[in-house]
Design a protein around this motif. Structure first.
Motif, PDB file in Angstrom:
ATOM      1  N   CYS A  11      40.480  19.482  -7.882  1.00 20.20           N
ATOM      2  CA  CYS A  11      41.019  18.122  -7.854  1.00 20.20           C
ATOM      3  C   CYS A  11      42.383  18.052  -8.529  1.00 20.20           C
ATOM      4  CB  CYS A  11      40.048  17.163  -8.550  1.00 20.20           C
ATOM      5  SG  CYS A  11      38.397  17.158  -7.846  1.00 20.20           S
ATOM      6  N   CYS A  33      44.060  14.289  -9.490  1.00 17.68           N
ATOM      7  CA  CYS A  33      43.599  13.226  -8.597  1.00 17.68           C
ATOM      8  C   CYS A  33      43.196  12.018  -9.425  1.00 17.68           C
ATOM      9  CB  CYS A  33      42.419  13.711  -7.754  1.00 17.68           C
ATOM     10  SG  CYS A  33      41.762  12.424  -6.655  1.00 17.68           S
ATOM     11  N   CYS A  42      34.269  14.008  -9.909  1.00 21.56           N
ATOM     12  CA  CYS A  42      34.818  13.174  -8.848  1.00 21.56           C
ATOM     13  C   CYS A  42      34.091  11.834  -8.817  1.00 21.56           C
ATOM     14  CB  CYS A  42      34.681  13.881  -7.499  1.00 21.56           C
ATOM     15  SG  CYS A  42      35.274  12.880  -6.114  1.00 21.56           S
ATOM     16  N   CYS A  54      38.194  17.425   0.833  1.00 19.83           N
ATOM     17  CA  CYS A  54      37.473  17.545  -0.440  1.00 19.83           C
ATOM     18  C   CYS A  54      35.993  17.827  -0.187  1.00 19.83           C
ATOM     19  CB  CYS A  54      37.622  16.265  -1.251  1.00 19.83           C
ATOM     20  SG  CYS A  54      39.332  15.874  -1.678  1.00 19.83           S
TER      21      CYS A  54
END
Length: 84
Positions: A11, A33, A42, A54
């Motif tokens: 990420c 991110c 996430c 992803c």
């Protein structure tokens, strides 16, 4: 190989050209991110808004190495080798 919970390298290291909630233009390589929590998890995992790239990523020793730091380096190297 299973993902190391709390790693977050995937990420951060690679660029993502697909829109991400909160990042409509995707993200640059090396940029964290916006959906990556402080615990390196996430926040949109399993959400249909999560970019397909992803969701398709699978942990592998070749790209993840044996630690989060190694994963950042390896994913960064792969990013440079495959950049157009």
């Amino acid at each position: 190989m299973k993902c190391r919970e709390g790693c977050g390298a995937c990420c951060i290291a690679p660029s993502i050209s697909s829109p991400i909630p909160g990042m409509p233009n995707g993200k640059a390589a090396g940029e964290r991110c916006i959906q990556l929590s402080i615990d390196n998890l996430c926040s949109i995992f399993g959400d249909p808004q999560r970019p397909a790239v992803c969701s398709a990523f699978e942990a592998d020793v070749e790209v993840c190495g044996s630690s989060s730091d190694e994963a950042i380096k390896l994913l960064g190297w792969w990013e440079q080798m495959t950049a157009a």
